[in-house]
Every structure is written in C-alpha cells, then in structure tokens.
Design a protein around this motif. Sequence first.
Motif, short mmCIF file in Angstrom:
data_model
loop_
_atom_site.label_atom_id
_atom_site.label_comp_id
_atom_site.label_asym_id
_atom_site.label_seq_id
_atom_site.Cartn_x
_atom_site.Cartn_y
_atom_site.Cartn_z
N VAL A 1 0.80 -1.21 0.06
CA VAL A 1 -0.20 0.26 0.11
C VAL A 1 0.82 1.11 0.02
CG1 VAL A 1 -1.32 1.27 1.37
CG2 VAL A 1 -2.03 -1.04 1.01
N TYR A 2 1.70 1.57 0.89
CA TYR A 2 2.69 2.65 1.01
C TYR A 2 3.50 2.72 -0.28
CZ TYR A 2 1.14 2.77 5.79
OH TYR A 2 0.37 2.91 6.94
N SER A 3 4.08 1.62 -0.72
CA SER A 3 4.71 1.81 -1.96
C SER A 3 3.93 2.29 -3.21
CB SER A 3 5.41 0.38 -2.52
OG SER A 3 4.39 -0.33 -2.70
N ASN A 4 2.82 2.23 -3.07
CA ASN A 4 1.85 2.83 -4.16
C ASN A 4 1.73 4.42 -3.76
OD1 ASN A 4 1.66 0.72 -5.74
ND2 ASN A 4 -0.20 0.02 -4.50
N VAL A 5 1.38 4.60 -2.66
CA VAL A 5 1.39 5.91 -2.13
C VAL A 5 2.61 6.88 -2.13
CG1 VAL A 5 0.75 7.54 0.15
CG2 VAL A 5 -0.53 5.33 -0.31
N ILE A 6 3.76 6.39 -2.01
CA ILE A 6 4.89 6.89 -2.06
C ILE A 6 5.36 7.57 -3.70
CG2 ILE A 6 6.54 5.21 -2.40
CD1 ILE A 6 8.13 6.79 0.02
N ARG A 7 4.51 6.96 -4.55
CA ARG A 7 4.96 7.62 -5.84
C ARG A 7 3.99 8.71 -6.10
NH1 ARG A 7 3.92 1.67 -7.08
NH2 ARG A 7 6.11 0.79 -6.88
N CYS A 31 8.45 6.29 14.92
CA CYS A 31 7.40 5.20 14.54
C CYS A 31 7.32 4.32 15.77
CB CYS A 31 7.89 4.58 13.04
SG CYS A 31 6.89 3.15 12.87
N TYR A 32 6.34 3.77 15.80
CA TYR A 32 5.84 2.98 16.71
C TYR A 32 6.22 1.38 16.52
CZ TYR A 32 3.23 1.24 21.01
OH TYR A 32 2.92 0.56 22.25
N GLU A 33 6.49 1.29 15.32
CA GLU A 33 6.92 -0.15 15.03
C GLU A 33 7.91 -0.71 15.48
OE1 GLU A 33 4.85 -2.34 13.33
OE2 GLU A 33 3.32 -0.96 12.67
N ARG A 34 8.08 -2.04 16.21
CA ARG A 34 9.38 -2.52 16.75
C ARG A 34 10.40 -2.70 15.88
NH1 ARG A 34 11.54 -5.26 20.62
NH2 ARG A 34 12.50 -7.28 20.48
N ASP A 35 9.77 -3.32 14.46
CA ASP A 35 10.65 -3.88 13.73
C ASP A 35 10.81 -2.74 12.67
OD1 ASP A 35 12.24 -5.14 11.83
OD2 ASP A 35 10.69 -6.84 11.44
N PRO A 36 11.93 -2.19 12.26
CA PRO A 36 11.94 -1.22 11.07
C PRO A 36 11.66 -1.76 9.74
CG PRO A 36 14.20 -1.60 12.24
CD PRO A 36 13.21 -2.10 12.91
N MET A 37 11.80 -2.85 9.53
CA MET A 37 11.64 -3.71 8.20
C MET A 37 9.99 -3.68 8.04
SD MET A 37 14.57 -3.78 7.49
CE MET A 37 14.30 -4.72 5.96
N LYS A 42 10.34 3.10 6.86
CA LYS A 42 11.26 2.46 6.33
C LYS A 42 11.27 2.78 4.49
CE LYS A 42 14.65 -1.16 5.57
NZ LYS A 42 15.31 -0.48 4.64
N ILE A 43 10.33 2.78 4.07
CA ILE A 43 9.93 3.18 2.73
C ILE A 43 10.31 4.59 2.40
CG2 ILE A 43 8.33 3.43 0.76
CD1 ILE A 43 6.58 1.27 2.26
N VAL A 44 10.08 5.72 3.35
CA VAL A 44 10.50 7.06 3.19
C VAL A 44 11.87 7.12 3.53
CG1 VAL A 44 10.43 8.99 4.22
CG2 VAL A 44 8.38 7.84 4.09
N THR A 45 12.66 6.25 4.21
CA THR A 45 14.21 6.70 4.42
C THR A 45 14.91 5.81 3.50
OG1 THR A 45 14.05 4.63 5.99
CG2 THR A 45 14.10 6.76 7.03
N ASP A 46 14.06 4.81 3.08
CA ASP A 46 15.01 4.17 1.87
C ASP A 46 15.00 4.95 0.51
OD1 ASP A 46 15.20 1.77 3.21
OD2 ASP A 46 13.92 0.38 2.17
N ARG A 47 13.66 5.75 0.33
CA ARG A 47 13.67 6.36 -0.81
C ARG A 47 14.65 7.77 -0.58
NH1 ARG A 47 10.41 6.99 -5.66
NH2 ARG A 47 9.78 5.00 -4.80
N ILE A 48 14.74 8.32 0.67
CA ILE A 48 15.68 9.36 0.74
C ILE A 48 17.31 8.82 0.70
CG2 ILE A 48 16.68 10.96 2.66
CD1 ILE A 48 13.72 11.28 3.65
N ILE A 51 17.82 8.88 -3.24
CA ILE A 51 17.74 10.29 -3.82
C ILE A 51 18.93 10.82 -3.35
CG2 ILE A 51 16.66 12.32 -3.85
CD1 ILE A 51 13.94 11.02 -3.74
N GLU A 52 19.27 11.03 -1.94
CA GLU A 52 20.60 11.68 -1.36
C GLU A 52 21.60 11.11 -0.97
OE1 GLU A 52 20.64 15.21 -1.06
OE2 GLU A 52 19.14 15.09 -2.62
N GLY A 53 21.54 9.89 -0.73
CA GLY A 53 22.77 9.11 -0.21
C GLY A 53 22.83 9.35 1.23
N ILE A 54 21.55 9.66 1.95
CA ILE A 54 21.42 10.05 3.37
C ILE A 54 21.42 8.68 4.04
CG2 ILE A 54 20.38 11.22 5.10
CD1 ILE A 54 20.04 13.52 3.24
#
Length: 85
Positions: A1-7, A31-37, A42-48, A51-54
């Motif tokens: 779901v989120y991978s579609n939203v992020i586009r 985030c409240y999730e115990r597992d970052p995966m 995680k989708i947002v940070t992967d995208r960042i 894009i930026e190598g951060i």
Amino acid sequence: VYSNVIRRKAAQEAIQEIIDFTQANNTCLLCYERDPMTCHRKIVTDRIELIEGIKTRHLGVIKVEPSSSRKRRMLHSSESSAAQV
C-alpha cells in the motif's frame, strides 16, 4: 500500500521537504513499529537514501519487557500512586 502512496506527487513533495530539512538539522522520524523492516517510514528512509545518499540509523528496543511483568509493574505503580493521594 505505502509503496503505491509514495509515488504520488504529494508524497514526493513531502520527501523533498524532509530532505531539505535534514540538510540543516539533525532529524528523527518517529514510529511505533518495533521492527523497522515493517515500518512505513522505512519506505521513506529508503527513498531518501536512494535520492540523497543520506544514511539512516534505526533506534530500536534491545529488550522487551514481557507483558505480564509490565502489567504487574503498572498495577503496582498505580496502587502506590493511589496510596499516596
């Protein structure tokens, strides 16, 4: 779901806003999730990172208190608080 939203354009603009903010500020996405995966951030940070190598660092819980102990502690704490009133 989120991978579609992020586009979507709004999501891309929000990610760019986060990137711009991180250029001048230490930044923490919470985030409240115990597992970052399993966290949608995680989708947002992967995208960042793409894009930026951060690089991101996930701050996690090392040890989780069993729920039975947590309930006992919370009950004991509330009983102590009630006795002090």
